[in-house]
Design a protein around this motif. Structure first.
Motif, PDB file in Angstrom:
ATOM      1  N   PRO A 153      -2.678 -24.977  73.327  1.00  0.00           N
ATOM      2  CA  PRO A 153      -2.981 -24.647  74.726  1.00  0.00           C
ATOM      3  C   PRO A 153      -3.109 -25.900  75.622  1.00  0.00           C
ATOM      4  O   PRO A 153      -2.865 -25.831  76.821  1.00  0.00           O
ATOM      5  N   GLN A 154      -3.442 -27.022  75.050  1.00  0.00           N
ATOM      6  CA  GLN A 154      -3.600 -28.266  75.803  1.00  0.00           C
ATOM      7  C   GLN A 154      -2.275 -28.703  76.451  1.00  0.00           C
ATOM      8  O   GLN A 154      -2.280 -29.391  77.461  1.00  0.00           O
ATOM      9  N   ILE A 155      -1.164 -28.253  75.898  1.00  0.00           N
ATOM     10  CA  ILE A 155       0.152 -28.646  76.420  1.00  0.00           C
ATOM     11  C   ILE A 155       0.320 -28.181  77.857  1.00  0.00           C
ATOM     12  O   ILE A 155       0.801 -28.940  78.717  1.00  0.00           O
ATOM     13  N   MET A 156      -0.068 -26.961  78.177  1.00  0.00           N
ATOM     14  CA  MET A 156       0.068 -26.454  79.546  1.00  0.00           C
ATOM     15  C   MET A 156      -0.838 -27.206  80.510  1.00  0.00           C
ATOM     16  O   MET A 156      -0.446 -27.465  81.655  1.00  0.00           O
ATOM     17  N   GLU A 157      -2.017 -27.575  80.062  1.00  0.00           N
ATOM     18  CA  GLU A 157      -2.923 -28.351  80.925  1.00  0.00           C
ATOM     19  C   GLU A 157      -2.336 -29.736  81.207  1.00  0.00           C
ATOM     20  O   GLU A 157      -2.393 -30.223  82.339  1.00  0.00           O
ATOM     21  N   ASP A 158      -1.775 -30.349  80.173  1.00  0.00           N
ATOM     22  CA  ASP A 158      -1.144 -31.659  80.354  1.00  0.00           C
ATOM     23  C   ASP A 158       0.067 -31.557  81.286  1.00  0.00           C
ATOM     24  O   ASP A 158       0.282 -32.423  82.145  1.00  0.00           O
ATOM     25  N   PHE A 159       0.853 -30.485  81.114  1.00  0.00           N
ATOM     26  CA  PHE A 159       2.011 -30.295  81.977  1.00  0.00           C
ATOM     27  C   PHE A 159       1.590 -30.122  83.434  1.00  0.00           C
ATOM     28  O   PHE A 159       2.207 -30.703  84.336  1.00  0.00           O
ATOM     29  N   ALA A 160       0.543 -29.345  83.664  1.00  0.00           N
ATOM     30  CA  ALA A 160       0.052 -29.123  85.028  1.00  0.00           C
ATOM     31  C   ALA A 160      -0.428 -30.437  85.656  1.00  0.00           C
ATOM     32  O   ALA A 160      -0.310 -30.633  86.865  1.00  0.00           O
ATOM     33  N   ALA A 161      -0.944 -31.321  84.831  1.00  0.00           N
ATOM     34  CA  ALA A 161      -1.455 -32.596  85.354  1.00  0.00           C
ATOM     35  C   ALA A 161      -0.328 -33.579  85.695  1.00  0.00           C
ATOM     36  O   ALA A 161      -0.479 -34.380  86.626  1.00  0.00           O
ATOM     37  N   ILE A 162       0.780 -33.527  84.962  1.00  0.00           N
ATOM     38  CA  ILE A 162       1.815 -34.552  85.169  1.00  0.00           C
ATOM     39  C   ILE A 162       3.142 -34.007  85.682  1.00  0.00           C
ATOM     40  O   ILE A 162       4.143 -34.722  85.701  1.00  0.00           O
ATOM     41  N   TRP A 163       3.189 -32.752  86.162  1.00  0.00           N
ATOM     42  CA  TRP A 163       4.462 -32.193  86.603  1.00  0.00           C
ATOM     43  C   TRP A 163       5.123 -33.004  87.711  1.00  0.00           C
ATOM     44  O   TRP A 163       6.360 -33.087  87.728  1.00  0.00           O
ATOM     45  N   PRO A 164       4.386 -33.645  88.637  1.00  0.00           N
ATOM     46  CA  PRO A 164       5.097 -34.452  89.643  1.00  0.00           C
ATOM     47  C   PRO A 164       5.870 -35.623  89.019  1.00  0.00           C
ATOM     48  O   PRO A 164       6.970 -35.956  89.465  1.00  0.00           O
ATOM     49  N   LEU A 165       5.300 -36.222  87.983  1.00  0.00           N
ATOM     50  CA  LEU A 165       5.999 -37.316  87.308  1.00  0.00           C
ATOM     51  C   LEU A 165       7.248 -36.808  86.585  1.00  0.00           C
ATOM     52  O   LEU A 165       8.286 -37.480  86.587  1.00  0.00           O
ATOM     53  N   LEU A 166       7.144 -35.640  85.958  1.00  0.00           N
ATOM     54  CA  LEU A 166       8.299 -35.062  85.276  1.00  0.00           C
ATOM     55  C   LEU A 166       9.410 -34.719  86.274  1.00  0.00           C
ATOM     56  O   LEU A 166      10.592 -34.954  86.007  1.00  0.00           O
ATOM     57  N   LEU A 167       9.019 -34.199  87.434  1.00  0.00           N
ATOM     58  CA  LEU A 167      10.001 -33.875  88.462  1.00  0.00           C
ATOM     59  C   LEU A 167      10.677 -35.149  88.986  1.00  0.00           C
ATOM     60  O   LEU A 167      11.905 -35.187  89.148  1.00  0.00           O
TER      61      LEU A 167
END
Length: 134
Positions: free
Chosen positions: A19-33
């Motif tokens: 479940p931590q994966i979604m929290e990490d994704f939500a935190a760094i999605w601007p960098l991924l984009l």
């Protein structure tokens, strides 16, 4: 290529999901984009570069880029450069210089060749010859 890479990634995610994966994704999605946009722009630049340059020139530019990365890493971070790297980049530099020399020589030879528009004899010489014969 990307869809084929997605398949093993999805399989590995299915076995290692937390479940931590979604929290990490939500935190760094601007960098991924931003990373995805940079990758897209890089692919566009590569396509436009290949359209204007030969494939060999593109490879040579890539070799030069590698040499600059290693030299910058040594200058900025103090990373040591091995003797093998010195020799490899020296051979690369000599190859680039030789290729450039041959390319310039080829371009000069192409400029010296007469074209269809260039007459072998100037037009006034032809008139003089024809007038002398009369």
């Amino acid at each position: 290529q990307a869809p084929m890479c997605l398949i093993p990634l999805l399989i590995s995610v299915a076995f290692s999901w937390q479940p931590q994966i979604m929290e990490d994704f939500a935190a760094i999605w601007p960098l991924l984009l931003a990373n995805a946009l940079v990758a897209f722009v890089l692919n566009v630049v590569i396509a436009l570069t290949l359209k204007r340059l030969s494939a060999l020139a593109f490879v040579i530019i890539g070799l030069l880029k590698d040499a600059v990365i290693v030299a910058s890493s040594a200058a900025v971070f103090g990373d040591p450069i091995s003797a093998q790297q010195y020799i490899g980049f020296s051979v690369t530099a000599m190859g680039i210089a030789l290729w450039s020399h041959l390319k310039i020589k080829e371009q000069r030879a192409a400029r010296k060749k007469p074209t269809k528009k260039t007459p072998l004899l100037p037009s006034h010489d032809k008139k003089e010859v024809s007038q002398d014969q009369k």
